[in-house]
Write a protein that holds these residues in place. Structure first.
Motif, PDB file in Angstrom:
ATOM      1  N   LEU A   9       0.859  -1.185   0.000  1.00  0.00           N
ATOM      2  CA  LEU A   9       0.000   0.000   0.000  1.00  0.00           C
ATOM      3  C   LEU A   9       0.896   1.235   0.000  1.00  0.00           C
ATOM      4  N   SER A  10       0.571   2.206  -0.822  1.00  0.00           N
ATOM      5  CA  SER A  10       1.345   3.449  -0.826  1.00  0.00           C
ATOM      6  C   SER A  10       0.518   4.570  -1.416  1.00  0.00           C
ATOM      7  N   GLY A  11       0.851   5.792  -1.014  1.00  0.00           N
ATOM      8  CA  GLY A  11       0.141   6.945  -1.543  1.00  0.00           C
ATOM      9  C   GLY A  11       0.803   8.238  -1.116  1.00  0.00           C
ATOM     10  N   VAL A  12       0.310   9.333  -1.661  1.00  0.00           N
ATOM     11  CA  VAL A  12       0.804  10.667  -1.329  1.00  0.00           C
ATOM     12  C   VAL A  12       0.141  11.123  -0.034  1.00  0.00           C
ATOM     13  N   VAL A  13       0.959  11.548   0.915  1.00  0.00           N
ATOM     14  CA  VAL A  13       0.463  12.006   2.209  1.00  0.00           C
ATOM     15  C   VAL A  13       0.917  13.453   2.423  1.00  0.00           C
ATOM     16  N   GLY A  14       0.783  13.935   3.649  1.00  0.00           N
ATOM     17  CA  GLY A  14       1.270  15.264   3.975  1.00  0.00           C
ATOM     18  C   GLY A  14       0.443  16.382   3.370  1.00  0.00           C
ATOM     19  N   SER A  15       1.092  17.521   3.127  1.00  0.00           N
ATOM     20  CA  SER A  15       0.393  18.736   2.701  1.00  0.00           C
ATOM     21  C   SER A  15      -0.436  18.538   1.437  1.00  0.00           C
ATOM     22  N   ASN A  16       0.071  17.748   0.486  1.00  0.00           N
ATOM     23  CA  ASN A  16      -0.683  17.517  -0.743  1.00  0.00           C
ATOM     24  C   ASN A  16      -1.978  16.757  -0.476  1.00  0.00           C
ATOM     25  N   ALA A  17      -1.945  15.836   0.465  1.00  0.00           N
ATOM     26  CA  ALA A  17      -3.150  15.083   0.803  1.00  0.00           C
ATOM     27  C   ALA A  17      -4.134  15.945   1.591  1.00  0.00           C
TER      28      ALA A  17
END
Length: 229
Positions: A9-17
């Motif tokens: 499982l992986s994805g964009v996290v942080g400020s963009n999310a």
């Protein structure tokens, strides 16, 4: 770049999310992978620090499945949000099953401590920094820190009240404005956010149990180990 296999499982996290990204923001990614099960029988099993791999080009943090599960049981906010993203870059069958049991990791006390408790301690550090008369670079970092702490407070309260986490913020500009006010020395606005959050937590009824469902989590982890024998 760090090489990682068996990504589940992986994805964009942080400020963009969150919807808080600016032109200067990095794209942060978080992923979870499975180490070959045989490695856990050797002299140096992939646990502890060895179970996390970090790359800065691009910015990615990878946690091995066992460590990831342990961090989620502690309701680590940065790790927990991976299970509540709107979209994913990698989403395998075992990753899908993990998303399906995401509420098993939650417990009322840990949600409150991990989100609200952490934010309170960090706001106290901001309060001790000064009156906003610091350098432009420090002010920028303080603004970012403050808006993310406000985000933690509000997301934690939602998770505590409903058992659901919404990663993308409904009104990102409010958090940007809040961060600027705190960085400029308006600590009263920060105190107001904390006071309201504490009152809301105290008054809230939560569907979350006192303890996480470790049996469900363990069953998932054993399925991962069986898959990578």
């Amino acid at each position: 770049m760090v090489e990682v296999t068996n990504v589940l499982l992986s994805g964009v996290v942080g400020s963009n999310a969150y919807g808080l990204a600016t032109a200067e923001s990095d794209v942060d990614r978080l992923g979870m992978f499975a180490a070959p099960t045989v490695l856990f029988h050797g002299l140096r099993p992939p646990t502890g620090k060895q179970a996390t791999k970090v790359s800065t080009a691009p910015d990615v943090t990878w946690h091995e499945a066992g460590k990831y599960a342990a961090l989620c049981l502690g309701v680590n906010p940065t790790v927990t949000e991976l299970l509540w993203l709107e979209e994913y870059e990698t989403r395998t069958e075992l990753g899908e099953r993990l998303i399906g049991i995401r509420r098993a990791f939650l417990s009322a006390g840990r949600v409150r401590d991990a989100y609200f408790g952490y934010a309170v301690s960090q706001f106290r550090r901001l309060e001790n920094r000064g009156d906003g008369s610091f350098s432009a670079d420090t002010r920028k970092r303080t603004s970012k820190h403050a808006r993310h702490l406000a985000r933690l407070v509000h997301q934690g309260l939602e998770l505590y009240r409903t058992g659901t986490l919404t990663v993308r913020l409904a009104d990102p500009q409010w958090y940007r404005d809040f961060g600027e006010r705190v960085a400029a020395g308006d600590l009263e606005v920060a105190k107001g956010v904390l006071a309201k959050a504490e009152s809301d937590f105290d008054a809230a009824r939560t569907p979350l149990p006192e303890r996480p469902d470790e049996d469900v989590v363990e069953a998932w982890l054993l399925a991962v180990r069986a898959a990578f024998l």
